[in-house]
Design a protein around this motif. Structure first.
Motif, PDB file in Angstrom:
ATOM      1  N   ALA A 101      72.006 -78.211 109.078  1.00 19.19           N
ATOM      2  CA  ALA A 101      70.426 -78.877 108.077  1.00 19.19           C
ATOM      3  C   ALA A 101      69.461 -79.018 107.681  1.00 19.19           C
ATOM      4  CB  ALA A 101      70.097 -80.301 108.776  1.00 19.19           C
ATOM      5  N   LEU A 102      68.494 -77.693 109.006  1.00 23.14           N
ATOM      6  CA  LEU A 102      67.704 -77.270 108.482  1.00 23.14           C
ATOM      7  C   LEU A 102      67.316 -76.014 107.982  1.00 23.14           C
ATOM      8  CD1 LEU A 102      65.607 -78.112 111.927  1.00 23.14           C
ATOM      9  CD2 LEU A 102      64.479 -79.365 109.554  1.00 23.14           C
ATOM     10  N   SER A 103      68.860 -76.065 108.073  1.00 23.76           N
ATOM     11  CA  SER A 103      68.305 -74.386 107.312  1.00 23.76           C
ATOM     12  C   SER A 103      69.235 -74.571 105.357  1.00 23.76           C
ATOM     13  CB  SER A 103      69.801 -73.469 107.470  1.00 23.76           C
ATOM     14  OG  SER A 103      69.585 -72.996 109.557  1.00 23.76           O
ATOM     15  N   VAL A 104      69.726 -75.286 105.741  1.00 19.09           N
ATOM     16  CA  VAL A 104      69.799 -76.313 104.234  1.00 19.09           C
ATOM     17  C   VAL A 104      68.741 -76.702 103.283  1.00 19.09           C
ATOM     18  CG1 VAL A 104      71.598 -77.719 102.895  1.00 19.09           C
ATOM     19  CG2 VAL A 104      72.417 -76.919 104.774  1.00 19.09           C
ATOM     20  N   VAL A 105      67.772 -77.306 104.004  1.00 21.43           N
ATOM     21  CA  VAL A 105      67.014 -76.660 103.516  1.00 21.43           C
ATOM     22  C   VAL A 105      65.514 -75.905 103.497  1.00 21.43           C
ATOM     23  CG1 VAL A 105      64.021 -78.108 104.213  1.00 21.43           C
ATOM     24  CG2 VAL A 105      66.313 -79.511 105.100  1.00 21.43           C
ATOM     25  N   ALA A 106      65.899 -74.884 104.480  1.00 26.46           N
ATOM     26  CA  ALA A 106      65.501 -73.582 104.537  1.00 26.46           C
ATOM     27  C   ALA A 106      65.629 -73.351 102.769  1.00 26.46           C
ATOM     28  CB  ALA A 106      65.467 -72.991 105.566  1.00 26.46           C
ATOM     29  N   VAL A 107      67.235 -72.993 103.057  1.00 31.33           N
ATOM     30  CA  VAL A 107      67.868 -72.934 101.600  1.00 31.33           C
ATOM     31  C   VAL A 107      67.720 -73.110 100.370  1.00 31.33           C
ATOM     32  CG1 VAL A 107      69.693 -71.683 100.594  1.00 31.33           C
ATOM     33  CG2 VAL A 107      69.419 -70.573 102.745  1.00 31.33           C
ATOM     34  N   GLY A 108      67.539 -74.789 100.232  1.00 31.74           N
ATOM     35  CA  GLY A 108      67.126 -75.442  98.757  1.00 31.74           C
ATOM     36  C   GLY A 108      65.865 -75.098  98.575  1.00 31.74           C
ATOM     37  N   ALA A 109      64.683 -75.084  99.503  1.00 30.57           N
ATOM     38  CA  ALA A 109      63.632 -74.633  99.253  1.00 30.57           C
ATOM     39  C   ALA A 109      63.168 -73.208  98.755  1.00 30.57           C
ATOM     40  CB  ALA A 109      62.168 -75.068 100.525  1.00 30.57           C
ATOM     41  N   PHE A 110      63.883 -72.431  99.277  1.00 29.93           N
ATOM     42  CA  PHE A 110      63.420 -71.338  98.799  1.00 29.93           C
ATOM     43  C   PHE A 110      63.746 -70.872  98.005  1.00 29.93           C
ATOM     44  CE2 PHE A 110      65.261 -66.668  99.009  1.00 29.93           C
ATOM     45  CZ  PHE A 110      63.554 -66.353  99.134  1.00 29.93           C
ATOM     46  N   MET A 111      64.999 -71.010  97.182  1.00 30.01           N
ATOM     47  CA  MET A 111      65.462 -71.517  96.460  1.00 30.01           C
ATOM     48  C   MET A 111      64.986 -71.766  95.022  1.00 30.01           C
ATOM     49  SD  MET A 111      69.685 -71.760  96.993  1.00 30.01           S
ATOM     50  CE  MET A 111      70.366 -72.267  95.084  1.00 30.01           C
ATOM     51  N   ALA A 112      64.030 -73.031  95.407  1.00 31.05           N
ATOM     52  CA  ALA A 112      63.588 -73.898  94.717  1.00 31.05           C
ATOM     53  C   ALA A 112      62.113 -73.035  93.878  1.00 31.05           C
ATOM     54  CB  ALA A 112      63.332 -75.219  95.106  1.00 31.05           C
ATOM     55  N   TRP A 113      61.495 -72.406  95.375  1.00 31.21           N
ATOM     56  CA  TRP A 113      60.528 -71.605  95.135  1.00 31.21           C
ATOM     57  C   TRP A 113      60.552 -70.338  94.120  1.00 31.21           C
ATOM     58  CZ3 TRP A 113      60.473 -66.265  96.361  1.00 31.21           C
ATOM     59  CH2 TRP A 113      58.608 -65.726  96.268  1.00 31.21           C
ATOM     60  N   ASN A 114      61.876 -69.258  93.970  1.00 29.50           N
ATOM     61  CA  ASN A 114      61.804 -68.624  93.426  1.00 29.50           C
ATOM     62  C   ASN A 114      62.304 -69.015  92.352  1.00 29.50           C
ATOM     63  OD1 ASN A 114      62.908 -66.099  93.386  1.00 29.50           O
ATOM     64  ND2 ASN A 114      65.666 -66.438  93.385  1.00 29.50           N
ATOM     65  N   THR A 115      63.142 -70.364  91.942  1.00 30.10           N
ATOM     66  CA  THR A 115      62.647 -70.827  90.275  1.00 30.10           C
ATOM     67  C   THR A 115      61.010 -71.540  90.436  1.00 30.10           C
ATOM     68  OG1 THR A 115      64.719 -71.656  90.820  1.00 30.10           O
ATOM     69  CG2 THR A 115      63.652 -72.268  88.601  1.00 30.10           C
ATOM     70  N   ARG A 116      60.484 -71.878  90.471  1.00 31.76           N
ATOM     71  CA  ARG A 116      59.536 -72.905  90.328  1.00 31.76           C
ATOM     72  C   ARG A 116      58.298 -71.436  90.180  1.00 31.76           C
ATOM     73  NH1 ARG A 116      60.136 -78.499  92.725  1.00 31.76           N
ATOM     74  NH2 ARG A 116      62.199 -79.002  92.026  1.00 31.76           N
ATOM     75  N   GLY A 117      58.459 -70.829  91.198  1.00 34.09           N
ATOM     76  CA  GLY A 117      56.850 -69.785  92.045  1.00 34.09           C
ATOM     77  C   GLY A 117      56.488 -70.967  92.834  1.00 34.09           C
ATOM     78  N   ASP A 118      56.553 -72.251  93.282  1.00 31.56           N
ATOM     79  CA  ASP A 118      55.004 -72.516  93.657  1.00 31.56           C
ATOM     80  C   ASP A 118      55.390 -72.269  94.970  1.00 31.56           C
ATOM     81  OD1 ASP A 118      53.542 -75.027  94.613  1.00 31.56           O
ATOM     82  OD2 ASP A 118      55.230 -76.629  93.815  1.00 31.56           O
ATOM     83  N   ASN A 119      54.503 -71.947  95.490  1.00 33.03           N
ATOM     84  CA  ASN A 119      54.133 -71.213  97.019  1.00 33.03           C
ATOM     85  C   ASN A 119      53.728 -72.076  98.019  1.00 33.03           C
ATOM     86  OD1 ASN A 119      54.029 -68.783  96.201  1.00 33.03           O
ATOM     87  ND2 ASN A 119      51.607 -68.599  96.311  1.00 33.03           N
ATOM     88  N   ARG A 120      53.929 -74.342  97.567  1.00 35.74           N
ATOM     89  CA  ARG A 120      53.753 -74.920  99.075  1.00 35.74           C
ATOM     90  C   ARG A 120      55.298 -75.039  99.573  1.00 35.74           C
ATOM     91  NH1 ARG A 120      51.723 -79.708  95.671  1.00 35.74           N
ATOM     92  NH2 ARG A 120      53.044 -79.259  93.759  1.00 35.74           N
ATOM     93  N   LEU A 121      56.324 -74.615  98.969  1.00 36.55           N
ATOM     94  CA  LEU A 121      57.902 -74.555  99.345  1.00 36.55           C
ATOM     95  C   LEU A 121      58.030 -72.927 100.119  1.00 36.55           C
ATOM     96  CD1 LEU A 121      59.301 -75.236  95.461  1.00 36.55           C
ATOM     97  CD2 LEU A 121      59.048 -76.517  97.564  1.00 36.55           C
TER      98      LEU A 121
END
Length: 184
Positions: free
Chosen positions: A14-34
């Motif tokens: 579950a934590l890995s899914v969260v990490a991958v999802g946050a990384f993909m969102a960062w890759n799209t948005r560029g928001d460093n908080r992710l």
């Protein structure tokens, strides 16, 4: 807490899914908080793994005792094998002594399908498992591959798990057999 100490994988996944999802969102948005979310999720997954590794439950201790018993039987270390039995179970100790004297192992004992239950405030337990080995028996010679199914009842005595009952079953029909019977 049980979820982490017995099987941390659901939490880690579950934590890995969260990490991958946050990384993909960062890759799209560029928001460093992710990236902070990614780092926290990875750190928590590592923490869950380490916590599970450090905490040993009574079920895990009992499973370890079965594997230690297997090793002692394989090596035919009589006094070590007898140490697994309760001091009050002289008949079982005699049966173990007789059993070890009757056989020679031709390959490694394989323990599979190990199931463990611990009850009564972690002072009583039961293990069920299959033990398979090729062996030779005194008076019969090589009897080939012998699949067996065992149930051991354990009691915690002086902070150590000891065997208080031994039951053997036919590996397919699950009909109870005498522990030292030659045939399944």
């Amino acid at each position: 807490m049980w979820l982490l100490t017995e099987n941390p994988w659901p939490v880690i996944i579950a934590l890995s899914v969260v990490a991958v999802g946050a990384f993909m969102a960062w890759n799209t948005r560029g928001d460093n908080r992710l990236l902070i979310v990614v780092a926290i999720a990875v750190a928590l997954a590592g923490g869950a793994w380490e916590l599970e590794r450090r905490i040993v439950t009574e079920r895990e201790r009992l499973e370890s005792r079965v594997l230690d018993l297997r090793d002692a039987v394989q090596d035919k270390e009589l006094f070590e094998v007898l140490g697994f039995f309760s001091d009050s179970e002289l008949l079982l100790k005699g049966m173990a002594t007789t059993g070890l004297a009757m056989v020679n192992f031709e390959d490694q004992i394989r323990v599979t399908a190990l199931e463990t239950t611990v009850t009564s405030e972690e002072t009583l337990g039961e293990t069920r498992f299959r033990a398979n080995v090729s062996l030779s028996a005194v008076g019969f010679g090589s009897v080939g591959h012998q699949p067996t199914l065992w149930s051991l009842s354990w009691r915690k005595e002086a902070d150590e798990w000891r065997i208080v009952k031994v039951r053997r079953f036919h590996p397919l029909s699950h009909k109870e057999l005498p522990p030292l019977a030659r045939k399944n």
